[in-house]
Design a protein around this motif. Structure first.
Motif, mmCIF file in Angstrom:
data_model
loop_
_atom_site.group_PDB
_atom_site.id
_atom_site.type_symbol
_atom_site.label_atom_id
_atom_site.label_comp_id
_atom_site.label_asym_id
_atom_site.label_seq_id
_atom_site.Cartn_x
_atom_site.Cartn_y
_atom_site.Cartn_z
ATOM 1 N N GLU A 77 0.833 -1.207 0.000
ATOM 2 C CA GLU A 77 0.000 0.000 0.000
ATOM 3 C C GLU A 77 0.865 1.253 0.000
ATOM 4 O O GLU A 77 0.639 2.195 0.776
ATOM 5 C CB GLU A 77 -0.936 0.005 1.212
ATOM 6 C CG GLU A 77 -2.069 -0.992 1.115
ATOM 7 C CD GLU A 77 -3.133 -0.795 2.179
ATOM 8 O OE1 GLU A 77 -4.199 -1.424 2.060
ATOM 9 O OE2 GLU A 77 -2.919 -0.013 3.135
ATOM 10 N N ALA A 78 1.838 1.299 -0.870
ATOM 11 C CA ALA A 78 2.681 2.491 -0.966
ATOM 12 C C ALA A 78 1.847 3.746 -1.228
ATOM 13 O O ALA A 78 2.254 4.857 -0.885
ATOM 14 C CB ALA A 78 3.722 2.309 -2.068
ATOM 15 N N TYR A 79 0.665 3.556 -1.845
ATOM 16 C CA TYR A 79 -0.219 4.682 -2.165
ATOM 17 C C TYR A 79 -1.540 4.571 -1.404
ATOM 18 O O TYR A 79 -2.559 5.121 -1.820
ATOM 19 C CB TYR A 79 -0.467 4.718 -3.676
ATOM 20 C CG TYR A 79 0.828 4.694 -4.455
ATOM 21 C CD1 TYR A 79 1.560 5.861 -4.665
ATOM 22 C CD2 TYR A 79 1.361 3.493 -4.923
ATOM 23 C CE1 TYR A 79 2.773 5.833 -5.331
ATOM 24 C CE2 TYR A 79 2.572 3.457 -5.595
ATOM 25 C CZ TYR A 79 3.274 4.628 -5.795
ATOM 26 O OH TYR A 79 4.472 4.592 -6.454
ATOM 27 N N GLY A 80 -1.503 3.873 -0.282
ATOM 28 C CA GLY A 80 -2.728 3.559 0.443
ATOM 29 C C GLY A 80 -3.469 4.759 0.987
ATOM 30 O O GLY A 80 -4.689 4.703 1.167
ATOM 31 N N GLU A 81 -2.761 5.861 1.263
ATOM 32 C CA GLU A 81 -3.435 7.031 1.826
ATOM 33 C C GLU A 81 -4.370 7.710 0.831
ATOM 34 O O GLU A 81 -5.225 8.505 1.221
ATOM 35 C CB GLU A 81 -2.404 8.056 2.312
ATOM 36 C CG GLU A 81 -1.635 7.633 3.555
ATOM 37 C CD GLU A 81 -0.361 6.869 3.221
ATOM 38 O OE1 GLU A 81 0.475 6.682 4.123
ATOM 39 O OE2 GLU A 81 -0.205 6.463 2.039
ATOM 40 N N PHE A 82 -4.221 7.390 -0.453
ATOM 41 C CA PHE A 82 -5.010 8.071 -1.478
ATOM 42 C C PHE A 82 -6.285 7.323 -1.844
ATOM 43 O O PHE A 82 -6.995 7.731 -2.770
ATOM 44 C CB PHE A 82 -4.162 8.272 -2.735
ATOM 45 C CG PHE A 82 -2.932 9.107 -2.494
ATOM 46 C CD1 PHE A 82 -3.020 10.491 -2.419
ATOM 47 C CD2 PHE A 82 -1.695 8.512 -2.309
ATOM 48 C CE1 PHE A 82 -1.897 11.262 -2.186
ATOM 49 C CE2 PHE A 82 -0.564 9.273 -2.070
ATOM 50 C CZ PHE A 82 -0.662 10.654 -2.006
ATOM 51 N N THR A 83 -6.578 6.244 -1.153
ATOM 52 C CA THR A 83 -7.731 5.418 -1.507
ATOM 53 C C THR A 83 -8.650 5.268 -0.298
ATOM 54 O O THR A 83 -8.206 5.416 0.851
ATOM 55 C CB THR A 83 -7.239 4.044 -2.011
ATOM 56 O OG1 THR A 83 -8.304 3.355 -2.661
ATOM 57 C CG2 THR A 83 -6.690 3.196 -0.891
ATOM 58 N N PRO A 84 -9.941 4.985 -0.517
ATOM 59 C CA PRO A 84 -10.902 5.021 0.592
ATOM 60 C C PRO A 84 -10.733 3.934 1.640
ATOM 61 O O PRO A 84 -11.188 4.099 2.768
ATOM 62 C CB PRO A 84 -12.253 4.872 -0.118
ATOM 63 C CG PRO A 84 -12.008 5.226 -1.540
ATOM 64 C CD PRO A 84 -10.605 4.835 -1.816
ATOM 65 N N TRP A 85 -10.154 2.786 1.300
ATOM 66 C CA TRP A 85 -10.060 1.721 2.301
ATOM 67 C C TRP A 85 -8.653 1.145 2.310
ATOM 68 O O TRP A 85 -7.909 1.261 1.349
ATOM 69 C CB TRP A 85 -11.086 0.617 2.045
ATOM 70 C CG TRP A 85 -10.599 -0.513 1.197
ATOM 71 C CD1 TRP A 85 -10.531 -0.546 -0.166
ATOM 72 C CD2 TRP A 85 -10.071 -1.763 1.654
ATOM 73 N NE1 TRP A 85 -10.003 -1.750 -0.595
ATOM 74 C CE2 TRP A 85 -9.713 -2.508 0.499
ATOM 75 C CE3 TRP A 85 -9.871 -2.337 2.919
ATOM 76 C CZ2 TRP A 85 -9.173 -3.787 0.576
ATOM 77 C CZ3 TRP A 85 -9.334 -3.611 2.986
ATOM 78 C CH2 TRP A 85 -8.998 -4.326 1.831
ATOM 79 N N SER A 86 -8.286 0.530 3.444
ATOM 80 C CA SER A 86 -6.950 -0.031 3.601
ATOM 81 C C SER A 86 -7.030 -1.423 4.205
ATOM 82 O O SER A 86 -7.868 -1.692 5.076
ATOM 83 C CB SER A 86 -6.106 0.873 4.510
ATOM 84 O OG SER A 86 -4.914 0.208 4.900
ATOM 85 N N ALA A 87 -6.145 -2.293 3.769
ATOM 86 C CA ALA A 87 -6.053 -3.635 4.348
ATOM 87 C C ALA A 87 -5.468 -3.616 5.756
ATOM 88 O O ALA A 87 -5.434 -4.655 6.424
ATOM 89 C CB ALA A 87 -5.216 -4.540 3.446
ATOM 90 N N LEU A 88 -5.021 -2.461 6.223
ATOM 91 C CA LEU A 88 -4.531 -2.369 7.603
ATOM 92 C C LEU A 88 -5.575 -2.858 8.599
ATOM 93 O O LEU A 88 -5.239 -3.443 9.633
ATOM 94 C CB LEU A 88 -4.148 -0.918 7.940
ATOM 95 C CG LEU A 88 -2.853 -0.382 7.339
ATOM 96 C CD1 LEU A 88 -2.740 1.116 7.593
ATOM 97 C CD2 LEU A 88 -1.646 -1.109 7.923
#
Length: 360
Positions: free
Chosen positions: A187-198
């Motif tokens: 998720e190098a670009y995870g902050e730019f998308t609505p959901w995260s696998a975190l």
């Protein structure tokens, strides 16, 4: 004098990972943040750095950074592994869980360093295919995992270079696929998308999420990435990574950056708004096919020869990433979202290039 020593046989045909750095006015090819770090952050970082015992090795466990990052993410420090950029995180994962007689699976087209680092570590690479829209078919992917029995499965979401965001159902399906594999969601670009696998990481799941400070926190030059993983994975990674690998300067910067959450959220919102504007403009430009993106970049395919369009934009002072001759990405280019002025310069350069095509 004797001749040079040959590298390993399996590395002879390997090419390094390169992204051209040309002297142009607008560089939109490496997915960096267009914003410099806030001056207040730089001053605080320098103040702490002046007080740091530079004659001593850094904290090998990066404890203060992991505690602060864990509080920021709602994760225990024992689930955090920090390294020199997300690429060192990926390398340590493959050194630990890959190697001879083991396989890493990925779904192309995707981030080139997944396969590159796998090969460097002597890990066999097995490649699955994405759909025509660049998404992963969960049923096909699960069958692929069951057939090839990889130790590590890489999923890049948002995917680089396509920008594709995988839904939670796909991640859960890959986790549930038969076999004893680690699922690594990059998720190098995870902050730019609505959901995260975190939100799916737990100690009883073989799920690892990898992120970086390079994009949102404007720290590409300082090289800091991290993994959120089950504590038993972090424990194994710490046995493999080189001692004192993460410099004190980087650890301090990573901790202080977390105090800028509101400012970073604002930057993300601005970049997402610009991304949507660029996508809209591309979609309404004759001679361009644009693909949906959940990242800070956009993949598009201009009419004509993609490499020629790239060269014509360089001649106009704008550098984007040329994927036009990559397998599965024929004719495609990728543009990083920059400032509004940089994005306007890109759009003007692209339209000028397309006009040249129309005149020939």
């Amino acid at each position: 004098m004797s001749g040079p020593v040959a590298p390993r046989d399996d590395l002879r045909a390997l090419e390094g990972y390169h992204s051209p750095q040309l002297d142009v006015a607008v560089r939109l090819n490496t997915n960096e943040s267009p914003f410099a770090p806030p001056p207040a952050f730089v001053e605080r970082w320098l103040d702490e750095l002046r007080r740091a015992p530079l004659n001593r090795y850094p904290d090998r466990a990066a404890r203060e950074l992991r505690v602060a990052l864990g509080a920021h993410l709602g994760q225990a420090p024992e689930r955090l592994f920090c390294a020199n950029g997300s690429n060192e995180v990926l390398q340590t994962l493959l050194l630990t869980y890959g190697g001879p007689a083991r396989r890493a699976a990925m779904f192309e087209p995707t981030y080139a360093l997944h396969s590159h680092i796998a090969r460097i570590t002597g890990t066999e690479v097995v490649v699955g295919e994405r759909r025509a829209d660049f998404s992963i078919d969960p049923d096909v992917a699960a069958a692929f995992i069951e057939e090839h029995a990889p130790t590590i499965v890489f999923v890049c979401s948002p995917n680089n270079p396509t920008g594709t965001v995988e839904p939670v159902a796909t991640i859960e399906a890959l986790l549930a696929a038969d076999g004893e594999h680690l699922l690594v969601v990059d998720e190098a670009y995870g902050e730019f998308t609505p959901w995260s696998a975190l939100e799916l990481v737990r100690d009883d799941r073989r799920l690892i999420v990898v992120r970086t400070y390079s994009k949102v926190w404007s720290m590409a030059a300082l090289r800091l990435g991290f993994a959120v993983a089950p504590a038993w994975v972090v424990e194994e990674l710490e046995k493999v990574v080189l001692p004192y690998h993460l410099a004190s300067a980087t650890q301090i910067a990573g901790r202080l950056a977390l105090e800028l959450g509101a400012e970073m959220d604002d930057r993300v919102a601005r970049l997402v708004a610009e991304r949507e504007r660029v996508v809209f403009e591309l979609a309404h430009t004759d001679g361009v096919t644009v693909f949906p993106s959940g990242a800070n970049f956009v993949l598009f395919r201009p009419d004509g020869d993609g490499h020629d369009r790239w060269e014509q934009m360089v001649a106009r002072g704008v550098l984007v990433r040329d994927f036009s001759r990559w397998p599965r990405l024929d004719g495609c280019l990728r543009v990083t979202i920059g400032t509004p002025e940089e994005n306007d310069a890109f759009l003007d350069a692209l339209r000028g290039s397309l006009q040249e095509v129309a005149l020939t």
